[in-house]
Design an enzyme around this catalytic site. Structure first.
Site, PDB file in Angstrom:
ATOM      1  N   CYS A 189       0.833  -1.206   0.000  1.00  0.00           N
ATOM      2  CA  CYS A 189       0.000   0.000   0.000  1.00  0.00           C
ATOM      3  C   CYS A 189       0.871   1.261   0.000  1.00  0.00           C
ATOM      4  O   CYS A 189       1.505   1.570  -0.999  1.00  0.00           O
ATOM      5  CB  CYS A 189      -0.986  -0.037   1.168  1.00  0.00           C
ATOM      6  SG  CYS A 189      -2.265   1.233   1.018  1.00  0.00           S
ATOM      7  N   HIS A 219      -3.633  -5.112   0.657  1.00  0.00           N
ATOM      8  CA  HIS A 219      -3.081  -5.433   1.980  1.00  0.00           C
ATOM      9  C   HIS A 219      -3.049  -6.944   2.213  1.00  0.00           C
ATOM     10  O   HIS A 219      -3.900  -7.484   2.942  1.00  0.00           O
ATOM     11  CB  HIS A 219      -3.913  -4.748   3.070  1.00  0.00           C
ATOM     12  CG  HIS A 219      -3.576  -3.304   3.249  1.00  0.00           C
ATOM     13  ND1 HIS A 219      -2.611  -2.870   4.131  1.00  0.00           N
ATOM     14  CD2 HIS A 219      -4.048  -2.202   2.646  1.00  0.00           C
ATOM     15  CE1 HIS A 219      -2.522  -1.547   4.073  1.00  0.00           C
ATOM     16  NE2 HIS A 219      -3.380  -1.112   3.178  1.00  0.00           N
ATOM     17  N   GLU A 237      -1.277  -8.660   4.131  1.00  0.00           N
ATOM     18  CA  GLU A 237      -1.084  -9.048   5.550  1.00  0.00           C
ATOM     19  C   GLU A 237      -2.419  -9.309   6.234  1.00  0.00           C
ATOM     20  O   GLU A 237      -2.474 -10.031   7.234  1.00  0.00           O
ATOM     21  CB  GLU A 237      -0.258  -7.987   6.297  1.00  0.00           C
ATOM     22  CG  GLU A 237      -1.023  -6.756   6.753  1.00  0.00           C
ATOM     23  CD  GLU A 237      -1.344  -5.778   5.618  1.00  0.00           C
ATOM     24  OE1 GLU A 237      -0.970  -6.045   4.467  1.00  0.00           O
ATOM     25  OE2 GLU A 237      -1.986  -4.743   5.913  1.00  0.00           O
TER      26      GLU A 237
END
Ligand code: MN
Length: 228
Positions: free
Chosen positions: A102, A198, A200
Site C-alpha cells: 500500500c 493489503h 497481511e
C-alpha cells in the site's frame, strides 16, 4: 544470533500511527518463518536485516515528488517519509529484497523518481472490514504476484485513497484494476516487489497472500546466504 537462522525482516513503523497497526505485518512475517525487526522514524541506517518491508500508512509528502498538496490529501508524517526513503536507498544499495505494501508501494515509486495520484475515488473500501475483497485485479502471470497467485485475476482488499501516478523508471507494472489503477509493481531483478492491496490482512485465509510473504522471505533467506 538467538533466532536460529531465521531471516530478519526490517519493518518501518510510526509511533504516531500506533503499535497495533503493525501487528498484522509482524504476524504475517512470523507465520512464514522470519523475525520482524522494528525500524522507527529516525533510524539512521539499517541494522543487520535480510529484507525490508515497507508497510501501509499515511500519505507521502507531495513535496517529495514535486507537487503542491491536494485539498483531499490525508495526514503526513515527514519523519517517517524521510526515514523510509533513506532505508529503502540503503536496502537497494545492499541488494536486499524489499516488499512494499500500500503506502510502501507508493514510497518505493517516489523513491525511484515517480509520482502519486493524490486522491482517488472508489478504492478506499473500509466499511466491511480490512479483509473485505473489494475489487478484482489483472495480474501478469510471470510476475512475483502472478507466481504467488497462480492465476491472472485475483480479488483484493482496497484500503487506499492514493495510488501510483507516473511510474518510476526501473519499475514494471504487474497488476492493474479495472480502472487502470497500478495495483502491483516490481523491478526486473525481482528484488523489489510491491502491491497496493493489503495481503497481511489476507494471509491467514488466502493462499496467494501467504505465498507472497513466503516468496519474499525466501528471497531474504537467499540474500542472507549470499552475504554470510
Ligand atoms: Mn485498489
Amino acid at each position: 544470533m538467538p533466532n536460529n537462522g531465521r531471516p530478519r525482516i526490517g519493518i518501518t513503523t510510526s509511533p504516531r500511527r500506533g503499535a497495533e497497526y503493525y501487528v498484522p505485518y509482524q504476524r504475517a512475517v512470523e507465520a512464514v518463518g522470519a523475525q520482524p525487526v522494528e525500524l522507527p522514524p529516525g533510524t539512521a541506517s539499517l541494522p543487520p536485516v535480510d529484507g525490508l518491508l515497507l508497510p501501509g500508512g499515511w500519505d507521502v509528502d507531495p513535496a517529495l515528488y514535486g507537487e503542491e498538496p491536494d485539498p483531499k490529501i490525508g495526514p503526513i508524517d515527514r519523519d517517517l517519509d524521510d526515514t523510509e526513503l533513506r532505508l529503502f536507498g540503503q536496502a537497494r544499495a545492499q541488494g536486499l529484497p524489499v516488499l512494499g505494501i500500500c503506502r510502501g508501494q507508493q514510497v518505493i515509486n517516489v523513491a525511484m523518481g515517480g509520482s502519486l495520484v493524490q486522491h482517488l475515488e472508489g478504492h478506499e473500501v473500509r466499511s466491511f472490514g480490512r479483509g473485505h475483497l473489494a475489487h478484482t485485479i489483472d495480474v501478469d502471470p510471470g510476475s512475483e504476484l502472478g507466481r504467488a497467485a497462480g492465476k491472472d485475476k485475483i480479488r483484493v482488499n482496497s484500503l487506499h485513497h492514493q495510488a501510483i501516478g507516473t511510474l518510476a523508471p526501473g519499475l514494471v507494472q504487474t497488476a492493474r484494476g479495472d480502472d487502470g489503477t497500478v495495483e502491483a509493481v516490481e523491478t526486473s531483478d525481482g528484488l523489489i516487489v510491491a502491491v497496493q492491496c493489503h495481503p497481511e490482512e489476507l494471509a491467514c485465509d488466502l493462499p496467494w497472500a501467504r505465498r507472497l510473504f513466503e516468496r519474499f522471505v525466501e528471497r531474504a533467506r537467499r540474500s542472507q546466504t549470499l552475504r554470510s
